[in-house]
Design a protein around this motif. Structure first.
Motif, PDB file in Angstrom:
ATOM      1  N   ARG A  26       0.827  -1.215   0.000  1.00  0.00           N
ATOM      2  CA  ARG A  26       0.000   0.000   0.000  1.00  0.00           C
ATOM      3  C   ARG A  26       0.855   1.257   0.000  1.00  0.00           C
ATOM      4  NH1 ARG A  26      -5.453  -1.238   3.622  1.00  0.00           N
ATOM      5  NH2 ARG A  26      -6.089  -3.086   2.431  1.00  0.00           N
ATOM      6  N   TYR A  30      -0.662   2.618  -3.006  1.00  0.00           N
ATOM      7  CA  TYR A  30      -1.734   3.472  -2.479  1.00  0.00           C
ATOM      8  C   TYR A  30      -1.204   4.342  -1.343  1.00  0.00           C
ATOM      9  CZ  TYR A  30      -4.583   0.027  -4.969  1.00  0.00           C
ATOM     10  OH  TYR A  30      -5.112  -0.796  -5.930  1.00  0.00           O
ATOM     11  N   SER A  35      -8.016   2.251  -1.839  1.00  0.00           N
ATOM     12  CA  SER A  35      -9.386   2.481  -2.294  1.00  0.00           C
ATOM     13  C   SER A  35      -9.529   1.895  -3.692  1.00  0.00           C
ATOM     14  CB  SER A  35      -9.721   3.981  -2.311  1.00  0.00           C
ATOM     15  OG  SER A  35      -8.888   4.662  -3.234  1.00  0.00           O
ATOM     16  N   TRP A  99      -6.643   0.761   9.692  1.00  0.00           N
ATOM     17  CA  TRP A  99      -7.544   0.378   8.599  1.00  0.00           C
ATOM     18  C   TRP A  99      -8.003  -1.047   8.843  1.00  0.00           C
ATOM     19  CZ3 TRP A  99      -8.344  -3.401   5.095  1.00  0.00           C
ATOM     20  CH2 TRP A  99      -9.192  -3.118   4.028  1.00  0.00           C
ATOM     21  N   GLU A 105     -16.099  -1.567   5.264  1.00  0.00           N
ATOM     22  CA  GLU A 105     -15.213  -1.049   4.222  1.00  0.00           C
ATOM     23  C   GLU A 105     -14.803  -2.178   3.282  1.00  0.00           C
ATOM     24  OE1 GLU A 105     -11.412   1.975   3.831  1.00  0.00           O
ATOM     25  OE2 GLU A 105     -12.318   1.529   5.767  1.00  0.00           O
ATOM     26  N   ASP A 107     -12.628  -4.418   0.610  1.00  0.00           N
ATOM     27  CA  ASP A 107     -11.235  -4.827   0.492  1.00  0.00           C
ATOM     28  C   ASP A 107     -11.078  -5.772  -0.690  1.00  0.00           C
ATOM     29  OD1 ASP A 107      -8.536  -5.082   1.087  1.00  0.00           O
ATOM     30  OD2 ASP A 107      -8.847  -6.700   2.532  1.00  0.00           O
ATOM     31  N   ILE A 178     -15.176   0.427  -9.871  1.00  0.00           N
ATOM     32  CA  ILE A 178     -15.440   0.340  -8.433  1.00  0.00           C
ATOM     33  C   ILE A 178     -16.551  -0.678  -8.195  1.00  0.00           C
ATOM     34  CG2 ILE A 178     -16.230   1.598  -6.388  1.00  0.00           C
ATOM     35  CD1 ILE A 178     -15.100   4.138  -7.656  1.00  0.00           C
TER      36      ILE A 178
END
Length: 207
Positions: A26, A30, A35, A99, A105, A107, A178
């Motif tokens: 990440r 990221y 995301s 996180w 959320e 993943d 997405i």
């Protein structure tokens, strides 16, 4: 009992290693936080990452195989290791990165044979079920554990339905889109099938 303790220690330790790798990934891919949509990685890196996931499962299977005797005991050990590993993977990520911010959320869960995605709580629910399966198998100390054809079919269907729920958004995710909606009803159906088998087998212990 010693065997179970060391299996749990291994799973927690391996979860730390896996979470550490994700932290590095990440940081590279990221830096502003993970995301969707997924960012492009080179084919070589993709192959390496898929290989890492594949050999992670091989490692879990190997430990389960060496720790137990007989198919069902080994399967139960694998369920325990996988369940604890997956849960602590997210615990370590929470400690390292704070996180996920929520259990809802999304993943990227796995890449084989296609991208698995879903809210964090979904694989945690499955992992808890796997731990229940381990406990059930361990309770059969004086009786040989076995599944009837009916229960075997229900179990396979349960796992297949859960698998489909995780790859439900595989095509749009692979296209760089997405994921829009997780099919909770598929997860619920798969869990109901597995829990039914667990309860049915547990009742058999008291007959």
């Amino acid at each position: 009992m010693k065997r179970i303790i060391f299996l749990i220690i291994f799973a927690i330790s391996f979860a730390y290693i896996e979470a550490s790798v994700v932290v590095y990934l990440r940081d590279i891919l990221y830096p502003d936080g993970f995301s969707f949509p997924l960012r492009y990685i080179s084919p070589l890196r993709a192959i390496i990452e898929i290989g890492r996931e594949f050999f992670s499962i091989i490692l879990l299977f190997s430990v389960a195989f060496l720790s137990s005797k007989g198919f069902w005991k080994r399967f139960g050990a694998f369920c325990l290791i996988f369940g604890v590993w997956d849960i602590f993977f997210y615990i370590w990520l929470k400690i390292f990165l704070n996180w996920p911010s929520s259990l809802l959320e999304w993943d990227l869960l796995f890449l084989i044979p296609a991208p698995w995605t879903g809210p964090v709580i979904a694989p945690i629910i499955v992992s808890l079920t796997l731990i229940l399966i381990f406990i059930l198998i361990e309770l059969f100390k004086d009786k040989p554990f076995k599944l009837s054809p009916f229960h075997a079919i229900l179990s396979i269907l349960g796992f297949l339905v859960i698998f489909v729920s995780f790859i439900w958004n595989a095509i749009p995710v692979a296209r760089g889109e997405i994921p829009q909606k997780y099919p909770w009803y598929l997860l619920a159906l798969g869990e109901i099938l597995l829990i039914y088998v667990i309860i049915s087998k547990a009742r058999g212990l008291f007959k």
